[in-house]
Each structure stands twice: as C-alpha cells, then as structure tokens.
Enzyme design. Structure first.
Site, mmCIF file in Angstrom:
data_model
loop_
_atom_site.group_PDB
_atom_site.id
_atom_site.type_symbol
_atom_site.label_atom_id
_atom_site.label_comp_id
_atom_site.label_asym_id
_atom_site.label_seq_id
_atom_site.Cartn_x
_atom_site.Cartn_y
_atom_site.Cartn_z
ATOM 1 C CG LEU A 158 48.016 43.288 45.837
ATOM 2 C CD1 LEU A 158 47.012 42.259 46.354
ATOM 3 C CD2 LEU A 158 48.237 44.372 46.877
ATOM 4 C CG ASP A 159 45.652 41.490 40.369
ATOM 5 O OD1 ASP A 159 45.261 42.667 40.275
ATOM 6 O OD2 ASP A 159 44.900 40.558 40.705
ATOM 7 C CB ILE A 160 48.554 45.481 37.454
ATOM 8 C CG1 ILE A 160 48.908 46.924 37.119
ATOM 9 C CG2 ILE A 160 47.483 44.921 36.526
ATOM 10 C CD1 ILE A 160 49.588 47.074 35.772
ATOM 11 C CG ASP A 161 43.662 45.181 36.992
ATOM 12 O OD1 ASP A 161 43.965 46.297 36.539
ATOM 13 O OD2 ASP A 161 43.627 44.148 36.301
ATOM 14 C CB SER A 162 44.689 43.833 43.598
ATOM 15 O OG SER A 162 43.940 42.903 42.843
#
Length: 239
Positions: free
Chosen positions: A115-119
């Site tokens: 789950l990427d850093i911006d999510s």
C-alpha cells in the site's frame, strides 16, 4: 519436486517455514519423518506435520493496520517510517481483547501486499506464511477493494478500459471492477497488486488520483478501525 515447494503449493506453510519444520524433524512424508533439506518427493505424497509444527503455526499472528499516509508498507525509505513501526501496545485497538500485544510478535512480521506511501487504509502484516501466500501468491484470487478520489474527466470508453483492456509494463492487467460512486470518486476491485497500479491505470485514461483508500481485502473489511491503529485478525475472519 522439492518437499518444501510441495508444502508451499498445497498451502501447508511457506517455503521458509517448510525448511524450518523439516530441519526440526516436524514433517512426515507418507508416515516417515523427513529432517533433511532439499529432499525430493512424489508430488502426490501424503504430507503431515508434527503437533509441534501445528502449535507453532497457531502462535503466529496476523495484524490488521489502518495505515496512514506517509508510512511505507515494506522496506523503509530514507526519511520515512515503515508501517510496522505503528505496531505496539499503545496503538492496539480493542484493548479489551483477550489477545494482547507482545514484542515477540514483531519478529518476522511482514506486510502481505503493498500500500504505497501516499495511500491509506487496510494493510495486513503477518508472521504466517500461509496467509501471505493466500493474499499475494502468484495465483491468489483474493480481491481488494479501494475508494479512489480523482480529478479529470473520464469517458465511457475510459471506464471500460479501467475494467479491462489496459497494460502496465508490457503485461495485460487482469479484469477489474471499476464504477463511479459519486462525481469524483471511483470504486476499484482488483485481484492483483502491481506497483502503484491504480494510480498508473488512472493516468492512462486521463485521470489524476488525489486520494486512495483500501477498505477491504477478501472478506475482511477495514470497518471502524481508527487511522494509525491496529488489531489482531480473529480466528473467525477468513480472507
């Protein structure tokens, strides 16, 4: 075929766990104990585990975290904290639960999916190789649901492409389920997890993602888990 590979493919445990159990003499093939790594067996052979291996698996934990923006799900990056750093007694939700946090539960605790850093949203961390394989194995059929806020205009053809027809890195994507929830929010349901997949899919049809939240993995929902807090996966919550 190597015994550890057969065990992993059958969902008995991960290959790393299989090697551990074999070395400890906790694996039986057609009733005979195997304690040597690298042994090859008939893929149809009967494999059983000693009670010690079963107890070890039962002690391994799986954790559900509501990951905030700004944390990386996997290996830490310079200047950013890993999501696992949020796992501790102070952040445990439902502290009345019979299962309490212990620092030993951090050993070999790894994210089962990215789950990427911006999510933000639901992130699974587990010590159990069976669950990791179920969620992120090559042939996983567990779907994941996301709420995605976007900017830009989307044609009917673009929406159709989001559902099926796009490629990333030269590989065709598996069919997805994508639909509008309101004027600026889409619902995505995927059965794969390429790097920054949803953001890149949206870029291909002229949209910019401004917010992304995962709300479900299989049958397990984020629910009322507060941002930045975590809880244990219960025995009655199969993915």
């Amino acid at each position: 075929m190597r015994l550890s590979k057969v065990m992993a493919e059958r969902g008995i445990c991960s290959r790393r766990e299989a090697d551990e159990f074999i070395e400890r003499g906790w694996v039986f093939v057609d009733g005979k104990r195997v304690s040597e790594l690298g042994v090859r067996i008939d893929p149809q052979a009967r494999i059983t585990l000693a009670p010690e291996a079963t107890r070890t698996q039962q002690q391994r934990v799986t954790i559900l975290l509501h990951k905030p923006v700004g944390y990386v799900s996997g290996q830490p990056e310079p200047g950013y904290a890993p999501a696992v750093s949020l796992i501790g007694a102070d952040n445990q939700f439902d502290r009345d639960s019979a299962q309490r946090f212990h620092p030993s539960q951090l050993k070999n605790l790894a994210p089962a999916g990215r789950l990427d850093i911006d999510s933000t949203g639901l992130l699974v961390l587990t010590q159990d190789g069976r669950i990791a394989r179920q969620l992120i194995g090559e042939h996983s059929e567990v779907d994941k649901e996301y709420l995605v806020r976007v900017e830009g205009s989307l044609t009917a053809d673009g929406l159709a492409l989001l559902n099926h027809g796009l490629e990333l890195d030269g590989r065709r994507l598996r069919p997805a389920k994508v639909e509008w929830l309101n004027d600026d929010q889409l619902r995505f349901v995927l059965r794969e997890g390429r790097k920054r997949q949803i953001r890149r899919m949206c870029e291909l049809v002229g949209l910019t993602v401004v917010g992304l939240k995962r709300v479900r993995i299989g049958r397990v929902r984020l629910g009322e888990l507060p941002l930045g807090q975590w809880r244990f996966l219960r025995d009655d919550e199969p993915f």
